[in-house]
Design a protein around this motif. Structure first.
Motif, mmCIF file in Angstrom:
data_model
loop_
_atom_site.group_PDB
_atom_site.id
_atom_site.type_symbol
_atom_site.label_atom_id
_atom_site.label_comp_id
_atom_site.label_asym_id
_atom_site.label_seq_id
_atom_site.Cartn_x
_atom_site.Cartn_y
_atom_site.Cartn_z
ATOM 1 N N UNK A 36 0.578 -1.145 0.182
ATOM 2 C CA UNK A 36 -0.128 0.074 0.160
ATOM 3 C C UNK A 36 0.931 1.280 0.040
ATOM 4 N N UNK A 37 0.607 2.217 -0.904
ATOM 5 C CA UNK A 37 1.509 3.356 -0.748
ATOM 6 C C UNK A 37 0.634 4.479 -1.556
ATOM 7 N N UNK A 38 0.935 5.719 -1.180
ATOM 8 C CA UNK A 38 0.338 6.852 -1.899
ATOM 9 C C UNK A 38 1.623 7.422 -2.645
ATOM 10 N N UNK A 39 0.888 8.108 -4.022
ATOM 11 C CA UNK A 39 1.901 8.661 -4.833
ATOM 12 C C UNK A 39 1.710 10.060 -4.664
ATOM 13 N N UNK A 40 3.021 10.623 -4.012
ATOM 14 C CA UNK A 40 3.028 12.093 -3.675
ATOM 15 C C UNK A 40 4.018 12.748 -4.516
ATOM 16 N N UNK A 41 3.705 13.592 -5.272
ATOM 17 C CA UNK A 41 4.426 14.450 -6.208
ATOM 18 C C UNK A 41 5.336 13.325 -6.844
ATOM 19 N N UNK A 42 4.851 12.228 -7.144
ATOM 20 C CA UNK A 42 5.651 11.288 -7.960
ATOM 21 C C UNK A 42 6.390 10.399 -7.291
ATOM 22 N N UNK A 43 6.353 10.388 -5.997
ATOM 23 C CA UNK A 43 7.195 9.451 -5.139
ATOM 24 C C UNK A 43 6.168 8.568 -4.185
ATOM 25 N N UNK A 44 6.555 7.233 -4.222
ATOM 26 C CA UNK A 44 5.902 6.426 -3.538
ATOM 27 C C UNK A 44 5.837 6.693 -2.134
ATOM 28 N N UNK A 45 4.966 6.981 -1.191
ATOM 29 C CA UNK A 45 5.083 7.098 0.327
ATOM 30 C C UNK A 45 4.202 6.175 0.942
ATOM 31 N N UNK A 46 4.569 5.733 2.012
ATOM 32 C CA UNK A 46 3.823 4.852 2.974
ATOM 33 C C UNK A 46 2.678 5.692 3.486
ATOM 34 N N UNK A 47 1.477 4.978 3.701
ATOM 35 C CA UNK A 47 0.320 5.760 4.487
ATOM 36 C C UNK A 47 0.595 5.828 5.718
ATOM 37 N N UNK A 48 -0.146 6.352 6.758
ATOM 38 C CA UNK A 48 -0.080 6.562 7.926
ATOM 39 C C UNK A 48 -0.416 5.057 8.670
ATOM 40 N N UNK A 49 0.161 4.880 9.772
ATOM 41 C CA UNK A 49 -0.073 3.580 10.497
ATOM 42 C C UNK A 49 -1.648 3.800 10.938
ATOM 43 N N UNK A 50 -1.944 5.004 11.731
ATOM 44 C CA UNK A 50 -3.182 5.462 12.191
ATOM 45 C C UNK A 50 -4.390 5.760 10.950
ATOM 46 N N UNK A 51 -5.283 4.896 10.539
ATOM 47 C CA UNK A 51 -6.096 5.303 9.486
ATOM 48 C C UNK A 51 -6.970 6.527 9.714
ATOM 49 N N UNK A 52 -6.856 6.848 10.795
ATOM 50 C CA UNK A 52 -7.653 8.430 11.025
ATOM 51 C C UNK A 52 -6.862 9.470 10.718
ATOM 52 N N UNK A 53 -6.067 9.420 10.305
ATOM 53 C CA UNK A 53 -4.859 10.554 10.264
ATOM 54 C C UNK A 53 -5.568 11.183 8.684
ATOM 55 N N UNK A 54 -5.685 12.412 8.696
ATOM 56 C CA UNK A 54 -6.214 12.922 7.386
ATOM 57 C C UNK A 54 -5.076 13.037 6.214
ATOM 58 N N UNK A 55 -5.172 13.388 4.986
ATOM 59 C CA UNK A 55 -4.256 13.426 4.143
ATOM 60 C C UNK A 55 -3.593 14.736 4.487
ATOM 61 N N UNK A 56 -4.276 15.834 4.826
ATOM 62 C CA UNK A 56 -3.558 16.945 5.453
ATOM 63 C C UNK A 56 -2.562 16.719 6.415
ATOM 64 N N UNK A 57 -2.878 16.347 7.447
ATOM 65 C CA UNK A 57 -1.889 15.874 8.685
ATOM 66 C C UNK A 57 -0.956 14.993 8.085
#
Ligand code: FES
Ligand code: FES
Length: 168
Positions: free
Chosen positions: A1-22
């Motif tokens: 599982x990964x988010x692609x942020x500005x072209x780079x894959x980054x891990x999602x937060x461990x806590x699923x309640x974290x907003x994308x902004x945070x």
């Protein structure tokens, strides 16, 4: 599982309640995206997901697994600013700059909506192609507040960069 942020894959937060902004600001230290109201009312936190504008304060980071997220840090091409960024400088489209990253990301998403023919509250003909008049731009950008009152420069910057680009 990964988010692609500005072209780079980054891990999602461990806590699923974290907003994308945070996640952007607190974990990844991409502080260009601003937290204003944190409740969907100001537009300061606007980012692009697969080219569509969203309010990152109202989004859970884990929702965007595999999606392309673009923040203000991802718009420039090396030292070359995105045309909308350059137009904001040219037209004095900011004062304190707090709303500016959200304004710019929102404007890019807004122009894409207009190109797809998405009507707004002030569109006279819901089936017609969209012409981005100043009234259309104001209406479509009404979710992005500027407490400094730089709206005239913001509209000029958007019209000169995105409307010209769309017509080319
Ligand atoms: Fe997200 Fe205000 S911080 S809309
Ligand atoms: Fe200050 Fe918009 S430039 S809030």
């Amino acid at each position: 599982m990964a988010l692609i942020i500005n072209g780079s894959a980054v891990a999602p937060p461990a806590d699923p309640r974290v907003s994308l902004l945070d996640h952007l600001r607190e974990t990844l230290h991409l502080t260009g995206t601003k937290k204003g109201c944190n409740q969907g009312a100001c537009g300061a936190c606007t980012v692009l997901v697969d080219g569509e504008r969203i309010l990152s304060c109202l989004a859970l980071a884990v929702q965007y697994d595999g999606r392309q997220v673009t923040t203000i840090e991802g718009l420039a091409d090396g030292d070359a600013l995105h045309p909308v960024q350059a137009a904001f400088i040219e037209h004095d489209g900011f004062q304190c700059g707090y709303c500016t990253p959200g304004q710019i990301c929102s404007a890019i998403g807004m122009a894409a909506e207009a190109r797809r023919g998405v009507p707004s509250h002030v569109s006279a003909d819901l089936a017609a192609d969209v012409t981005l008049t100043n009234d259309e731009i104001r209406e479509r950008m009404s979710g992005n507040l500027c407490r400094c009152g730089a709206h005239n420069g913001i509209i000029d910057a958007i019209r000169d960069s995105l409307v010209t680009e769309a017509a080319a």
